[in-house]
Design an enzyme around this catalytic site. Structure first.
Site, PDB file in Angstrom:
ATOM      1  N   ASN A   6      33.743  47.091 -10.257  1.00  0.00           N
ATOM      2  CA  ASN A   6      32.601  47.268 -11.155  1.00  0.00           C
ATOM      3  C   ASN A   6      33.107  47.851 -12.483  1.00  0.00           C
ATOM      4  O   ASN A   6      33.639  48.966 -12.511  1.00  0.00           O
ATOM      5  CB  ASN A   6      31.584  48.197 -10.487  1.00  0.00           C
ATOM      6  CG  ASN A   6      30.360  48.398 -11.355  1.00  0.00           C
ATOM      7  OD1 ASN A   6      30.484  48.608 -12.561  1.00  0.00           O
ATOM      8  ND2 ASN A   6      29.177  48.344 -10.777  1.00  0.00           N
ATOM      9  N   HIS A   9      31.704  50.962 -16.525  1.00  0.00           N
ATOM     10  CA  HIS A   9      32.079  52.168 -17.276  1.00  0.00           C
ATOM     11  C   HIS A   9      33.123  51.909 -18.359  1.00  0.00           C
ATOM     12  O   HIS A   9      33.393  52.786 -19.172  1.00  0.00           O
ATOM     13  CB  HIS A   9      32.469  53.291 -16.323  1.00  0.00           C
ATOM     14  CG  HIS A   9      31.284  53.742 -15.512  1.00  0.00           C
ATOM     15  ND1 HIS A   9      30.023  53.882 -16.052  1.00  0.00           N
ATOM     16  CD2 HIS A   9      31.156  54.030 -14.199  1.00  0.00           C
ATOM     17  CE1 HIS A   9      29.179  54.252 -15.110  1.00  0.00           C
ATOM     18  NE2 HIS A   9      29.836  54.342 -13.975  1.00  0.00           N
ATOM     19  N   HIS A  42      26.588  45.541 -13.961  1.00  0.00           N
ATOM     20  CA  HIS A  42      25.167  45.860 -13.776  1.00  0.00           C
ATOM     21  C   HIS A  42      24.473  45.724 -15.127  1.00  0.00           C
ATOM     22  O   HIS A  42      24.790  46.469 -16.059  1.00  0.00           O
ATOM     23  CB  HIS A  42      25.055  47.298 -13.243  1.00  0.00           C
ATOM     24  CG  HIS A  42      23.664  47.717 -12.882  1.00  0.00           C
ATOM     25  ND1 HIS A  42      23.392  48.881 -12.200  1.00  0.00           N
ATOM     26  CD2 HIS A  42      22.456  47.140 -13.096  1.00  0.00           C
ATOM     27  CE1 HIS A  42      22.085  49.002 -12.011  1.00  0.00           C
ATOM     28  NE2 HIS A  42      21.491  47.965 -12.555  1.00  0.00           N
ATOM     29  N   ARG A  44      21.595  46.687 -16.841  1.00  0.00           N
ATOM     30  CA  ARG A  44      20.446  47.587 -16.699  1.00  0.00           C
ATOM     31  C   ARG A  44      19.378  47.238 -17.719  1.00  0.00           C
ATOM     32  O   ARG A  44      19.666  46.712 -18.795  1.00  0.00           O
ATOM     33  CB  ARG A  44      20.890  49.055 -16.885  1.00  0.00           C
ATOM     34  CG  ARG A  44      21.806  49.552 -15.776  1.00  0.00           C
ATOM     35  CD  ARG A  44      21.988  51.060 -15.880  1.00  0.00           C
ATOM     36  NE  ARG A  44      20.792  51.760 -15.479  1.00  0.00           N
ATOM     37  CZ  ARG A  44      20.614  52.365 -14.304  1.00  0.00           C
ATOM     38  NH1 ARG A  44      21.584  52.367 -13.415  1.00  0.00           N
ATOM     39  NH2 ARG A  44      19.495  52.963 -14.018  1.00  0.00           N
ATOM     40  N   ARG A  48      22.265  50.283 -21.136  1.00  0.00           N
ATOM     41  CA  ARG A  48      23.014  51.493 -21.521  1.00  0.00           C
ATOM     42  C   ARG A  48      24.520  51.261 -21.542  1.00  0.00           C
ATOM     43  O   ARG A  48      25.252  51.993 -22.170  1.00  0.00           O
ATOM     44  CB  ARG A  48      22.669  52.667 -20.613  1.00  0.00           C
ATOM     45  CG  ARG A  48      23.174  52.510 -19.200  1.00  0.00           C
ATOM     46  CD  ARG A  48      23.003  53.792 -18.399  1.00  0.00           C
ATOM     47  NE  ARG A  48      21.617  54.044 -18.066  1.00  0.00           N
ATOM     48  CZ  ARG A  48      21.230  54.812 -17.050  1.00  0.00           C
ATOM     49  NH1 ARG A  48      22.141  55.406 -16.301  1.00  0.00           N
ATOM     50  NH2 ARG A  48      19.970  54.993 -16.775  1.00  0.00           N
ATOM     51  N   GLU A  69      24.598  42.817 -10.886  1.00  0.00           N
ATOM     52  CA  GLU A  69      23.549  43.658 -10.306  1.00  0.00           C
ATOM     53  C   GLU A  69      22.433  43.759 -11.329  1.00  0.00           C
ATOM     54  O   GLU A  69      22.689  43.946 -12.524  1.00  0.00           O
ATOM     55  CB  GLU A  69      24.085  45.061 -10.041  1.00  0.00           C
ATOM     56  CG  GLU A  69      25.238  45.092  -9.081  1.00  0.00           C
ATOM     57  CD  GLU A  69      25.961  46.435  -9.132  1.00  0.00           C
ATOM     58  OE1 GLU A  69      25.588  47.305  -9.938  1.00  0.00           O
ATOM     59  OE2 GLU A  69      26.901  46.603  -8.361  1.00  0.00           O
ATOM     60  N   THR A 100      22.434  54.273  -9.661  1.00  0.00           N
ATOM     61  CA  THR A 100      21.436  53.710  -8.744  1.00  0.00           C
ATOM     62  C   THR A 100      21.234  54.616  -7.520  1.00  0.00           C
ATOM     63  O   THR A 100      22.117  54.724  -6.674  1.00  0.00           O
ATOM     64  CB  THR A 100      21.874  52.297  -8.280  1.00  0.00           C
ATOM     65  OG1 THR A 100      22.377  51.600  -9.410  1.00  0.00           O
ATOM     66  CG2 THR A 100      20.726  51.545  -7.667  1.00  0.00           C
ATOM     67  N   GLU A 150      23.980  44.294   0.571  1.00  0.00           N
ATOM     68  CA  GLU A 150      24.982  45.313   0.250  1.00  0.00           C
ATOM     69  C   GLU A 150      24.399  46.650   0.693  1.00  0.00           C
ATOM     70  O   GLU A 150      23.295  47.033   0.279  1.00  0.00           O
ATOM     71  CB  GLU A 150      25.293  45.325  -1.248  1.00  0.00           C
ATOM     72  CG  GLU A 150      26.331  46.400  -1.584  1.00  0.00           C
ATOM     73  CD  GLU A 150      26.878  46.333  -3.004  1.00  0.00           C
ATOM     74  OE1 GLU A 150      26.832  45.253  -3.631  1.00  0.00           O
ATOM     75  OE2 GLU A 150      27.348  47.375  -3.482  1.00  0.00           O
ATOM     76  N   HIS A 213      28.866  52.055  -3.582  1.00  0.00           N
ATOM     77  CA  HIS A 213      28.295  53.233  -4.246  1.00  0.00           C
ATOM     78  C   HIS A 213      28.981  54.511  -3.792  1.00  0.00           C
ATOM     79  O   HIS A 213      28.935  54.854  -2.615  1.00  0.00           O
ATOM     80  CB  HIS A 213      26.779  53.374  -4.057  1.00  0.00           C
ATOM     81  CG  HIS A 213      26.166  54.059  -5.249  1.00  0.00           C
ATOM     82  ND1 HIS A 213      26.160  55.416  -5.387  1.00  0.00           N
ATOM     83  CD2 HIS A 213      25.622  53.572  -6.380  1.00  0.00           C
ATOM     84  CE1 HIS A 213      25.622  55.720  -6.553  1.00  0.00           C
ATOM     85  NE2 HIS A 213      25.295  54.619  -7.182  1.00  0.00           N
TER      86      HIS A 213
HETATM   87  N1  PXP Z   1      27.196  48.514  -5.767  1.00  0.00           N
HETATM   88  C1  PXP Z   1      25.998  48.605  -6.399  1.00  0.00           C
HETATM   89  C2  PXP Z   1      24.894  47.704  -5.949  1.00  0.00           C
HETATM   90  C3  PXP Z   1      25.820  49.489  -7.487  1.00  0.00           C
HETATM   91  O1  PXP Z   1      24.601  49.581  -8.098  1.00  0.00           O
HETATM   92  C4  PXP Z   1      26.909  50.270  -7.924  1.00  0.00           C
HETATM   93  C5  PXP Z   1      26.753  51.179  -9.110  1.00  0.00           C
HETATM   94  O2  PXP Z   1      26.463  50.414 -10.234  1.00  0.00           O
HETATM   95  C6  PXP Z   1      28.134  50.126  -7.245  1.00  0.00           C
HETATM   96  C7  PXP Z   1      28.241  49.262  -6.153  1.00  0.00           C
HETATM   97  C8  PXP Z   1      29.352  50.900  -7.657  1.00  0.00           C
HETATM   98  O3  PXP Z   1      29.154  52.262  -7.475  1.00  0.00           O
HETATM   99  P1  PXP Z   1      30.251  53.302  -7.952  1.00  0.00           P
HETATM  100  O4  PXP Z   1      30.337  53.193  -9.448  1.00  0.00           O
HETATM  101  O5  PXP Z   1      29.736  54.614  -7.488  1.00  0.00           O
HETATM  102  O6  PXP Z   1      31.560  52.901  -7.300  1.00  0.00           O
END
Ligand code: PXP
Length: 261
Positions: A6, A9, A42, A44, A48, A69, A100, A150, A213
């Site tokens: 992901n 960031h 993601h 959003r 952001r 996402e 999330t 998921e 997550h």
């Molecule tokens: N999976 C989903 C569905 C998410 O919403 C997120 C956060 O955007 C993640 C995985 C990744 O989470 P983390 O950044 O805490 O590894």
């Protein structure tokens, strides 16, 4: 176990200066070089971090499958149906949340979820629902027409942090889990067992099962041991480590953990 990286960031950092540096698209190629299996972003509602232009450029240029996402939002659904990511994962979204919190409430939004999943499916886009690990949720996810689920591992990750780090002694302590060690351990064990039972049930009824997550280099092993989970989506911990060791190394270190027997 597949790894979806992901890269939100990277965009969070870019937004700190609002010039295109670092460019999330560049991270896609680094992730590919490191051996990642998928890119996750993601989109959003408040944009952001990831913006529409990022989604467009990443989907059109990524050599890896892209999992987007997103929330139940008419504008986003229309946009994504037109540019066809490999997969969409429906997630809940609250404007004020940092990240999330919790899985989708499938009961309250069942009609909208079913209609939205059907639209994505009609456009040949794979679908997943981000849900808390409960058998009822999984059965309903299947009824609503999702291809995959998921499982939200946030509660497991928070319990693990409170049990194994100095978090309780810091101002980031999670009050909800400020409990004696024995109690925390028992909650941690139940959450892991819930994740394992949920993953097995999902596979039994024909749903592919992913998880994500809050997963990091320290809490991954018990999740990897759940063989019914075929993919992890991990962001924050990889990007945090990348600050010190570089993105390619941070991803390949995580991959080693994901693929260890
Ligand atoms: N999976 C989903 C569905 C998410 O919403 C997120 C956060 O955007 C993640 C995985 C990744 O989470 P983390 O950044 O805490 O590894």
């Amino acid at each position: 176990m597949r790894l979806g990286v992901n890269i939100d960031h990277i965009a969070t950092l870019r937004e700190a200066r609002a010039i295109n540096d670092p460019n999330p698209l560049e991270a896609v190629f680094t992730a590919k070089n490191a051996g990642a299996h998928q890119i996750t972003i993601h989109l959003r509602e408040d944009r952001r971090h990831i913006h529409d232009a990022d989604v467009r450029s990443i989907i059109t240029q990524s050599p890896l499958p892209v999992n987007v996402e997103c929330a139940l939002d008419e504008g986003i659904t229309e946009f994504l149906c037109a540019i066809k990511p490999h997969r969409i994962t429906l997630v809940p979204e609250k404007r004020q949340e940092i990240t999330t919190e919790g899985g989708l409430d499938l009961n309250t939004h069942s009609d909208t979820i079913a209609k939205t999943l059907a639209r994505y499916t009609k456009h040949d886009i794979d679908t997943a629902l981000f849900i808390d690990p409960h058998i009822d949720n999984i059965a309903l996810a299947k009824d609503l027409g999702a291809h995959c689920i998921e499982l939200h591992t946030g509660k497991y990750a928070n319990l693990h942090l409170m049990q194994t780090t100095n978090l309780p002694k810091t101002h980031h302590s999670l009050q909800e889990f400020a409990l004696p060690t024995k109690e925390l351990q028992s909650l941690l064990d139940s959450e892991l067992s819930l994740l394992a039972t949920s993953a097995k049930y999902a596979r039994d009824i024909g749903l592919e099962c992913f998880a994500g997550h809050g997963l990091n280099y320290h809490n991954l092993a018990p999740i990897i041991a759940i063989k019914d989970i075929s993919e992890l989506n991990i962001g924050h911990s990889i990007i945090a480590r990348a600050v010190f060791v570089g993105l390619e190394r941070a991803i390949s270190d995580m991959l080693k953990l994901c693929t260890s027997p």
